[in-house]
Design a protein around this motif. Structure first.
Motif, mmCIF file in Angstrom:
data_model
loop_
_atom_site.group_PDB
_atom_site.id
_atom_site.type_symbol
_atom_site.label_atom_id
_atom_site.label_comp_id
_atom_site.label_asym_id
_atom_site.label_seq_id
_atom_site.Cartn_x
_atom_site.Cartn_y
_atom_site.Cartn_z
ATOM 1 N N HIS A 102 1.281 -1.446 2.319
ATOM 2 C CA HIS A 102 1.695 0.011 2.904
ATOM 3 C C HIS A 102 3.215 0.295 3.065
ATOM 4 O O HIS A 102 4.018 -0.400 3.224
ATOM 5 C CB HIS A 102 1.371 -0.037 4.483
ATOM 6 N N GLY A 128 -1.844 1.487 -0.561
ATOM 7 C CA GLY A 128 -1.462 2.719 0.551
ATOM 8 C C GLY A 128 -0.516 3.559 0.046
ATOM 9 O O GLY A 128 0.047 3.247 -0.910
ATOM 10 N N PRO A 129 -0.260 4.362 1.230
ATOM 11 C CA PRO A 129 0.739 5.294 0.979
ATOM 12 C C PRO A 129 2.184 4.867 1.084
ATOM 13 O O PRO A 129 2.522 3.616 1.635
ATOM 14 C CB PRO A 129 0.742 6.226 2.327
ATOM 15 N N ARG A 154 -7.230 2.635 -4.067
ATOM 16 C CA ARG A 154 -6.318 3.241 -3.323
ATOM 17 C C ARG A 154 -6.995 3.599 -1.999
ATOM 18 O O ARG A 154 -8.079 4.052 -1.816
ATOM 19 C CB ARG A 154 -6.357 4.734 -3.971
ATOM 20 N N GLU A 156 -6.323 5.282 1.979
ATOM 21 C CA GLU A 156 -5.231 6.301 2.693
ATOM 22 C C GLU A 156 -5.305 5.879 3.917
ATOM 23 O O GLU A 156 -4.186 6.136 4.784
ATOM 24 C CB GLU A 156 -5.688 7.698 2.501
ATOM 25 N N THR A 157 -6.408 5.400 4.586
ATOM 26 C CA THR A 157 -6.471 4.873 6.157
ATOM 27 C C THR A 157 -6.886 3.531 6.364
ATOM 28 O O THR A 157 -7.714 2.948 5.362
ATOM 29 C CB THR A 157 -7.033 5.767 7.002
#
Ligand SMILES: C[S@@+](CC[C@H](N)C(=O)[O-])C[C@H]1O[C@@H](n2cnc3c(N)ncnc32)[C@H](O)[C@@H]1O
Length: 235
Positions: A102, A128-129, A154, A156-157
């Motif tokens: 992250h 993550g982002p 990938r 995202e959450t």
């Protein structure tokens, strides 16, 4: 036919792929350079979309005048071989040993983590982002070919990650070696800011690697944690 023109469209496309993340994301392609990396791709069964070699090198691929091939290379010393590959993304992050990144913004750290993930038999690296592109040239090089072997996803959450999740936070929670053995997703945070508070509170556990100083580099922490998790799994 040997490529000798600096205006060659294929070489221009390679420079773009090397230099621009947006271009890699648009085309879904990336570049790997050097005979060792290309051998790792071959060993892992990855077929390149295009392959180029220095004219006269005797290597596989379309021949390019060596000084011209060097202009498409990201290696300071130039290269004798490079190839374009189609990116591969797993549809979901998978266990039993997953690493989630992250905000790990340094591509060298991302590549190093991939290398360690491969070494310790991880099932997946989840991106993550805010994390550097694992298919960027510095990450590809630092992975030493591991990106051809470890599935990438990938995410995202963090509810998309296999449970249980363990937030790695320097100086907080349980010493990592005291957690129960079993499947795990290790959450690694940004070089400067660490993991955001909401990710730490959403994780199933918070754990630290006991050290005498404040913190380790993100790739070093991921490597030690992977060692610990794989050691516990072998017990
Ligand atoms: C350089 S550290 C971030 C330091 C940041 N200032 C902080 O306090 O979280 C980058 C990442 O490596 C991991 N890390 C570094 N040292 C660690 C340790 N001793 N135990 C667990 N994780 C660690 C964490 O995931 C952290 O988010």
């Amino acid at each position: 036919v040997t490529i000798t023109s600096p205006h060659n469209e294929q070489l221009k496309a390679i420079r773009k792929l090397n230099q621009r993340r947006r271009e890699r994301e648009r085309s879904g392609r990336f570049v790997a350079e050097g005979e060792d990396l290309l051998a790792a791709a071959d060993a892992a069964g990855w077929q390149p979309v295009q392959r180029f070699c220095a004219a006269g090198s005797g290597l596989a691929g379309t021949e390019v005048e060596p000084a011209l091939l060097a202009t498409a290379s990201e290696l300071g010393s130039g290269t004798r071989a490079l190839a374009v590959f189609q990116e591969r993304w797993a549809p979901a992050a998978t266990g039993p040993l997953c690493v989630y990144l992250h905000g790990v913004g340094d591509p060298g750290n991302v590549g190093t983590i991939l290398r360690s993930a491969h070494a310790f038999g991880a099932s997946c690296v989840a991106v993550g982002p805010g994390t550097a592109d694992p298919f960027g040239p510095k990450a590809v090089r630092a992975s030493m070919g591991a990106l051809f072997a470890v599935p990438l996803a990938r995410v995202e959450t963090i509810d998309a990650l296999p449970a249980p999740t363990v937030a790695l936070v320097a100086g907080r929670g349980t010493p990592l070696h005291e957690l129960a053995a079993g499947p795990v997703t290790l959450l690694v945070g940004a070089e400067r800011d660490g993991l955001p508070r909401e990710i730490v509170s959403a994780a199933d556990h918070v754990a630290h690697i006991p050290i005498a100083t404040h913190s380790l580099n993100a790739a070093m922490a991921a490597t030690v944690a992977l060692y610990e998790a794989s050691r516990m799994a072998r017990k």
